[in-house]
Design a protein around this motif. Sequence first.
Motif, PDB file in Angstrom:
ATOM      1  N   LEU A   1       4.521   9.731  16.058  1.00  0.00           N
ATOM      2  CA  LEU A   1       3.139  10.183  15.870  1.00  0.00           C
ATOM      3  C   LEU A   1       3.084  11.670  15.469  1.00  0.00           C
ATOM      4  N   ARG A   2       3.984  12.445  16.015  1.00  0.00           N
ATOM      5  CA  ARG A   2       3.988  13.872  15.656  1.00  0.00           C
ATOM      6  C   ARG A   2       4.250  14.084  14.173  1.00  0.00           C
ATOM      7  N   GLU A   3       4.885  13.114  13.529  1.00  0.00           N
ATOM      8  CA  GLU A   3       5.103  13.252  12.080  1.00  0.00           C
ATOM      9  C   GLU A   3       3.934  12.708  11.271  1.00  0.00           C
ATOM     10  N   LEU A   4       3.058  11.954  11.939  1.00  0.00           N
ATOM     11  CA  LEU A   4       1.936  11.334  11.219  1.00  0.00           C
ATOM     12  C   LEU A   4       0.610  12.051  11.413  1.00  0.00           C
ATOM     13  N   THR A   5       0.413  12.660  12.569  1.00  0.00           N
ATOM     14  CA  THR A   5      -0.919  13.160  12.905  1.00  0.00           C
ATOM     15  C   THR A   5      -0.881  14.532  13.559  1.00  0.00           C
ATOM     16  N   HIS A   6      -2.019  15.236  13.445  1.00  0.00           N
ATOM     17  CA  HIS A   6      -2.169  16.537  14.103  1.00  0.00           C
ATOM     18  C   HIS A   6      -2.752  16.410  15.504  1.00  0.00           C
ATOM     19  N   LEU A   7      -3.161  15.210  15.884  1.00  0.00           N
ATOM     20  CA  LEU A   7      -3.846  15.027  17.161  1.00  0.00           C
ATOM     21  C   LEU A   7      -2.870  15.087  18.341  1.00  0.00           C
ATOM     22  N   PRO A   8      -3.304  15.609  19.484  1.00  0.00           N
ATOM     23  CA  PRO A   8      -2.438  15.669  20.666  1.00  0.00           C
ATOM     24  C   PRO A   8      -2.103  14.264  21.181  1.00  0.00           C
ATOM     25  N   ILE A   9      -0.924  14.157  21.787  1.00  0.00           N
ATOM     26  CA  ILE A   9      -0.411  12.871  22.256  1.00  0.00           C
ATOM     27  C   ILE A   9      -0.159  12.945  23.760  1.00  0.00           C
ATOM     28  N   VAL A  10      -0.817  12.036  24.467  1.00  0.00           N
ATOM     29  CA  VAL A  10      -0.730  11.995  25.928  1.00  0.00           C
ATOM     30  C   VAL A  10      -0.053  10.690  26.321  1.00  0.00           C
ATOM     31  N   ILE A  11       0.795  10.733  27.330  1.00  0.00           N
ATOM     32  CA  ILE A  11       1.487   9.534  27.800  1.00  0.00           C
ATOM     33  C   ILE A  11       0.975   9.147  29.193  1.00  0.00           C
ATOM     34  N   ASP A  12       0.701   7.875  29.364  1.00  0.00           N
ATOM     35  CA  ASP A  12       0.316   7.336  30.674  1.00  0.00           C
ATOM     36  C   ASP A  12       1.475   6.472  31.178  1.00  0.00           C
ATOM     37  N   PRO A  13       2.321   7.015  32.056  1.00  0.00           N
ATOM     38  CA  PRO A  13       3.473   6.225  32.499  1.00  0.00           C
ATOM     39  C   PRO A  13       3.120   5.263  33.632  1.00  0.00           C
ATOM     40  N   SER A  14       2.011   5.466  34.310  1.00  0.00           N
ATOM     41  CA  SER A  14       1.751   4.720  35.548  1.00  0.00           C
ATOM     42  C   SER A  14       1.514   3.242  35.303  1.00  0.00           C
ATOM     43  N   HIS A  15       0.703   2.905  34.291  1.00  0.00           N
ATOM     44  CA  HIS A  15       0.351   1.495  34.109  1.00  0.00           C
ATOM     45  C   HIS A  15       1.516   0.667  33.596  1.00  0.00           C
TER      46      HIS A  15
ATOM     47  N   GLU B   1      -1.202  15.719   7.202  1.00  0.00           N
ATOM     48  CA  GLU B   1      -1.411  16.370   5.904  1.00  0.00           C
ATOM     49  C   GLU B   1      -2.837  16.932   5.786  1.00  0.00           C
ATOM     50  N   TYR B   2      -3.801  16.229   6.374  1.00  0.00           N
ATOM     51  CA  TYR B   2      -5.196  16.667   6.266  1.00  0.00           C
ATOM     52  C   TYR B   2      -5.367  18.073   6.824  1.00  0.00           C
ATOM     53  N   ARG B   3      -4.580  18.354   7.883  1.00  0.00           N
ATOM     54  CA  ARG B   3      -4.654  19.690   8.476  1.00  0.00           C
ATOM     55  C   ARG B   3      -3.473  20.551   8.011  1.00  0.00           C
ATOM     56  N   ARG B   4      -2.868  20.134   6.916  1.00  0.00           N
ATOM     57  CA  ARG B   4      -1.743  20.867   6.323  1.00  0.00           C
ATOM     58  C   ARG B   4      -0.671  21.221   7.355  1.00  0.00           C
ATOM     59  N   GLY B   5      -0.433  20.265   8.241  1.00  0.00           N
ATOM     60  CA  GLY B   5       0.677  20.440   9.161  1.00  0.00           C
ATOM     61  C   GLY B   5       0.351  21.228  10.423  1.00  0.00           C
ATOM     62  N   VAL B   6      -0.895  21.720  10.535  1.00  0.00           N
ATOM     63  CA  VAL B   6      -1.270  22.487  11.732  1.00  0.00           C
ATOM     64  C   VAL B   6      -1.749  21.522  12.819  1.00  0.00           C
TER      65      VAL B   6
ATOM     66  N   PRO C   1       0.849  -1.196   0.000  1.00  0.00           N
ATOM     67  CA  PRO C   1       0.000   0.000   0.000  1.00  0.00           C
ATOM     68  C   PRO C   1       0.882   1.242   0.000  1.00  0.00           C
ATOM     69  N   ILE C   2       0.488   2.233  -0.719  1.00  0.00           N
ATOM     70  CA  ILE C   2       1.270   3.466  -0.787  1.00  0.00           C
ATOM     71  C   ILE C   2       0.597   4.573   0.032  1.00  0.00           C
ATOM     72  N   LEU C   3      -0.681   4.757  -0.136  1.00  0.00           N
ATOM     73  CA  LEU C   3      -1.374   5.811   0.602  1.00  0.00           C
ATOM     74  C   LEU C   3      -1.678   5.338   2.021  1.00  0.00           C
ATOM     75  N   LYS C   4      -1.640   6.250   2.943  1.00  0.00           N
ATOM     76  CA  LYS C   4      -2.024   5.936   4.318  1.00  0.00           C
ATOM     77  C   LYS C   4      -3.521   5.670   4.365  1.00  0.00           C
ATOM     78  N   PRO C   5      -3.946   4.723   5.208  1.00  0.00           N
ATOM     79  CA  PRO C   5      -5.371   4.381   5.217  1.00  0.00           C
ATOM     80  C   PRO C   5      -6.223   5.378   5.997  1.00  0.00           C
ATOM     81  N   TYR C   6      -5.588   6.226   6.802  1.00  0.00           N
ATOM     82  CA  TYR C   6      -6.367   7.223   7.552  1.00  0.00           C
ATOM     83  C   TYR C   6      -6.261   8.553   6.818  1.00  0.00           C
ATOM     84  N   LYS C   7      -7.300   9.331   6.929  1.00  0.00           N
ATOM     85  CA  LYS C   7      -7.308  10.628   6.236  1.00  0.00           C
ATOM     86  C   LYS C   7      -7.440  11.774   7.233  1.00  0.00           C
ATOM     87  N   LEU C   8      -8.565  11.757   7.991  1.00  0.00           N
ATOM     88  CA  LEU C   8      -8.869  12.867   8.890  1.00  0.00           C
ATOM     89  C   LEU C   8      -7.837  13.002  10.000  1.00  0.00           C
TER      90      LEU C   8
END
Lengths: 341, 341, 341, 341
Positions: B259-273, B75-80, B64-71
Amino acid sequence: MMIVMKEGATQSEIDAVVKRVRSVGADAHISQGELVTVIGAIGDREHVANLGLEGAPGVDHLVPILKPYKLASLEYRRGVRSVVEIDGRKIGGDHFATIAGPCTVESREVLLTAAQTVKDAGAQMLRGGAYKPRTSPYSFQGLGEAGLRLLSEAKEETGLPIVTELMDVRDLDAVAEVADVIQLGARNMQNYSLLTEVGRSGKPVLLKRGLSATLEELLMAAEYVLKEGNNDVLLCERGIRTYEPSYRFTLDLMAVPVLRELTHLPIVIDPSHAAGKRSLVEPLSLAAAAAGADGVIVEVHPCPEEAVCDGPQALVAEEFDMYLRKLEAAAELAGKTFERV
Amino acid sequence: MMIVMKEGATQSEIDAVVKRVRSVGADAHISQGELVTVIGAIGDREHVANLGLEGAPGVDHLVPILKPYKLASLEYRRGVRSVVEIDGRKIGGDHFATIAGPCTVESREVLLTAAQTVKDAGAQMLRGGAYKPRTSPYSFQGLGEAGLRLLSEAKEETGLPIVTELMDVRDLDAVAEVADVIQLGARNMQNYSLLTEVGRSGKPVLLKRGLSATLEELLMAAEYVLKEGNNDVLLCERGIRTYEPSYRFTLDLMAVPVLRELTHLPIVIDPSHAAGKRSLVEPLSLAAAAAGADGVIVEVHPCPEEAVCDGPQALVAEEFDMYLRKLEAAAELAGKTFERV
Amino acid sequence: MMIVMKEGATQSEIDAVVKRVRSVGADAHISQGELVTVIGAIGDREHVANLGLEGAPGVDHLVPILKPYKLASLEYRRGVRSVVEIDGRKIGGDHFATIAGPCTVESREVLLTAAQTVKDAGAQMLRGGAYKPRTSPYSFQGLGEAGLRLLSEAKEETGLPIVTELMDVRDLDAVAEVADVIQLGARNMQNYSLLTEVGRSGKPVLLKRGLSATLEELLMAAEYVLKEGNNDVLLCERGIRTYEPSYRFTLDLMAVPVLRELTHLPIVIDPSHAAGKRSLVEPLSLAAAAAGADGVIVEVHPCPEEAVCDGPQALVAEEFDMYLRKLEAAAELAGKTFERV
Amino acid sequence: MMIVMKEGATQSEIDAVVKRVRSVGADAHISQGELVTVIGAIGDREHVANLGLEGAPGVDHLVPILKPYKLASLEYRRGVRSVVEIDGRKIGGDHFATIAGPCTVESREVLLTAAQTVKDAGAQMLRGGAYKPRTSPYSFQGLGEAGLRLLSEAKEETGLPIVTELMDVRDLDAVAEVADVIQLGARNMQNYSLLTEVGRSGKPVLLKRGLSATLEELLMAAEYVLKEGNNDVLLCERGIRTYEPSYRFTLDLMAVPVLRELTHLPIVIDPSHAAGKRSLVEPLSLAAAAAGADGVIVEVHPCPEEAVCDGPQALVAEEFDMYLRKLEAAAELAGKTFERV
């Protein structure tokens, strides 16, 4: 539970642990080694586990001794293997069964043709998904209730019991009306409300091992069903996730003999999804049977290259009869009878 | 999609593939190498994927060449980068947020004390589980609705937004009434009906990565929520399963910059578990912030050794303030602002 | 060693185990639970392990209690961390060090330019491979002895100590003449003759964790070196193998705080090989330092796009100075001093 | 090699990649999709790989098309499987062979008794380690040269060819004098000097897959041997590392049919080390044979509970005959002949 203290744990740290163990009604039994003290906590596993002693001063780590599952354990049935009977077909103990059919219910014609092929070759049950868990929200998600109606028709025509997947607890009644065995998919292995409700339904369950579930977790998931009084649980290994990139999943055939030492429940192998490729399905099926599995669940399609989903891994109908003959021989090698209905 | 033919594939096999690619309206673009022919299928990814060409004669494998997720894609948010705002607290972009509180809501007193500690130290949100996914059917399963009422009270007292887990789609309304952020646990990451319904609810979602989910699968799960028009998705890494026996889970901090290179969504880490042990929580939290995470979700308990669940991994209340100061410094190192409300 | 008996083990099976434990001079300490008996074998770990009790009648499984490594353990040094001194540069304890340079020694000009960049920015040591382990026999295998001579020249010009890999025990003398630290690669972590010989050489060793080595195995490999009287061992985490396809390797930063609780040896992180991509190196390096690592080993190349090997993951020379400033701040956050020579 | 450009890569970035591809004499073939451009580089794989294009501006990722191994590939032999002949015993193609004996050469008596058992039951070769790779420097490391002499004696007495491990390149001559097949252990699978020297020795090689080696890496390791003109390589799967804690290693039986599609080399399964437990060895062996393996290598000991090493997983001598009869039946199911010498 064994509580292993750190090297150099003080007497008062040891005393504190002993005190907490006793506070929940458990016995504390102390082994003093040259370097390390180990405290055996003898009593209810859950109570001791809830003490949260991993963090206590002087504690290095905890080692559970008793298995966390009870009803699923081989000891619970004193070594007698469960035989699950589904509309006259037996699976487990000395009985080997084959569940076959298309991945997805896609059309009346395909389903009925596949069902007839499966029946003619001598398989025991018909599989087919009306609800399909799909990684992508943009993929075909199954025919839903229309698919259930087609499965019902296939059953009427062939007499084969139906194995079909339930994904949403809200569909339980609709699925239970058609299914002889409710399949719970790998991604739902730890969907605890689904496990509980299916347990309450009393329907036989085919419980697939999660993609990275340990055998203990699989048995704990079965325990959720068994705890509701439903004893008809089939465990299904369908491939686990490893680092190997050339497989879709790594079919874990080692699970077969290991599970047989841990549980009385029948063990079914699904070679199709791990393989993702027709040519691998037969050797993996024979291996599963030779290793002592109680059954296989396998994809068969009258015309795989037109299948809506997972065509490349479906056995071709005309070869299915030969496949079943070899599988029979492999099951016999492991002391199983391959029953014809 | 690139279709890589086998060495020695015949011209008629190549022609057949080209014909099938064109049959779904895609373009076929042929690269003839010395040993191998590659056919580029240019068109709708789903259509081409559904051709099931993996099994076709002469085909070796598909790429597969294209990523299966879009939204979910950057890129969907043009890097914002997305900034999710929860009752005035921002997370994502340049904004770092800390979500803290007890693992489980166990009693009014513990919850309110923890909530006050969390608030006083300057954390942005309060966590606490009313419904708890437990491996064992014999373990405490959470206070349920009574727990939700206590969370509601804690919110009233402290003004902190509430992050709490939803496990069963039938509890959605009850949870949504109290929660400012609905948490979906690792075991439910691919519970597609839950994802869809939470997407429809419009509530912000904290989506935990499954124990063996790939980053692509995590983003596809987010896509299920986004597709329903709900843009407020926080991705949460909480430890994956590896072969290493000395960890409960292996916290995958590499996911942060990838993930920061793949998505515009915020990333949270749960170290406790993953840690399962208090002493590891601080170094892992600092590492997460230094790697560029947008937030952490962490367990704090006024008296961890009396906690009903997961006490050993909870930070002690009196040390939480100091922890937060260091975390702030680490987040700043990665260019984030640590907001005080 | 704890010997956990099966449910229903007979008294004579228990007696037989006790007898065998005592036969090697160990004490046997019996804990009788309601379902299961546990026998603590108190004495020499190797002797008891060699009894091969896993297979004995009535035995369910064995649980080792004592750690198998001695010299590498934090307890052996009573909690005092080792500081390894290499030509005046300290690493370990409170001392953070950066080892930088090109992946491979490829030409005089590239090496000397890189060395000067590394030195000017303030890194403590120069890395560069003369012998390269390559998956493919058709890939460039390093300059060999010519590469060693260039490293020697780079050391003379810059005064930087040299870290370089040894792959074949027959090259030990040649490598030891030039190297200040001998690097043992991940694929050789369990090459026991190499470990022993390098131990005997007395040279400081940078020991890379195998691709799927547990922390215990890493410490046991270090034990092979320490046992020969060579105390200067640096442990290096460089990425482990997991199921995640979007990384080359999964950098296991959790190893940092966990190893710090197990061993006194300094811990170095190699972010370059796991990342395989320049943009990930900085966030992973900062995370490593914030988690408490004692150093990083990182690739720097004057002109990465012309590098013979692994160019894409090398930091660009002109950005290296800025990188080192940020790394310094992250190390300080974890209480380390970043020394300038 | 396919070079997948980023969404939004500029024309000049595309041109730059094309230029670099052509600079090493390869053809560049451009596929322009709606979102993404893919450049096919047609030419020498190594040359193109060495361009280091992963890091180039506008490049998203690279997809190798050609397999990196040549001599090991099934295509290289045009689909004809290799039959390796060892002192008259054939393995590969239609020939199944069993290699059996004690884990370690521990004493004259044990070795000769085991050898006789193995021969009487009809196994084809004798295994036994004189040099043992041990995780702990404190464990028994094998009898070394004395062990080799005993193996030589066992061969004289029984006529069975000897399979024994080489760990250190300096022992090659001594081992080659006694061994009919030189075993390279899992931890040495990527010990490239050892592979090369063994390749040059011309002796048949049993090459064990590393604990986390991919099939491609295993074939590349074989390629190191084949490249030296030594065609007698047996591939051996002996268990890989997964997350499952209840196995020592996860025996990867899926490797059997998958390797058969990739390579002409014979495939041998070692069930003993993965199992670590006698009761699992038979079902796993039968599964291996049914899946199409060309042989098994298995531990047999006259008195396992007194074995110096790995006793619990050794088959008991008196049961070995029956084991071999069942194995024969399973191999026949997969179309193999089980030869008696």
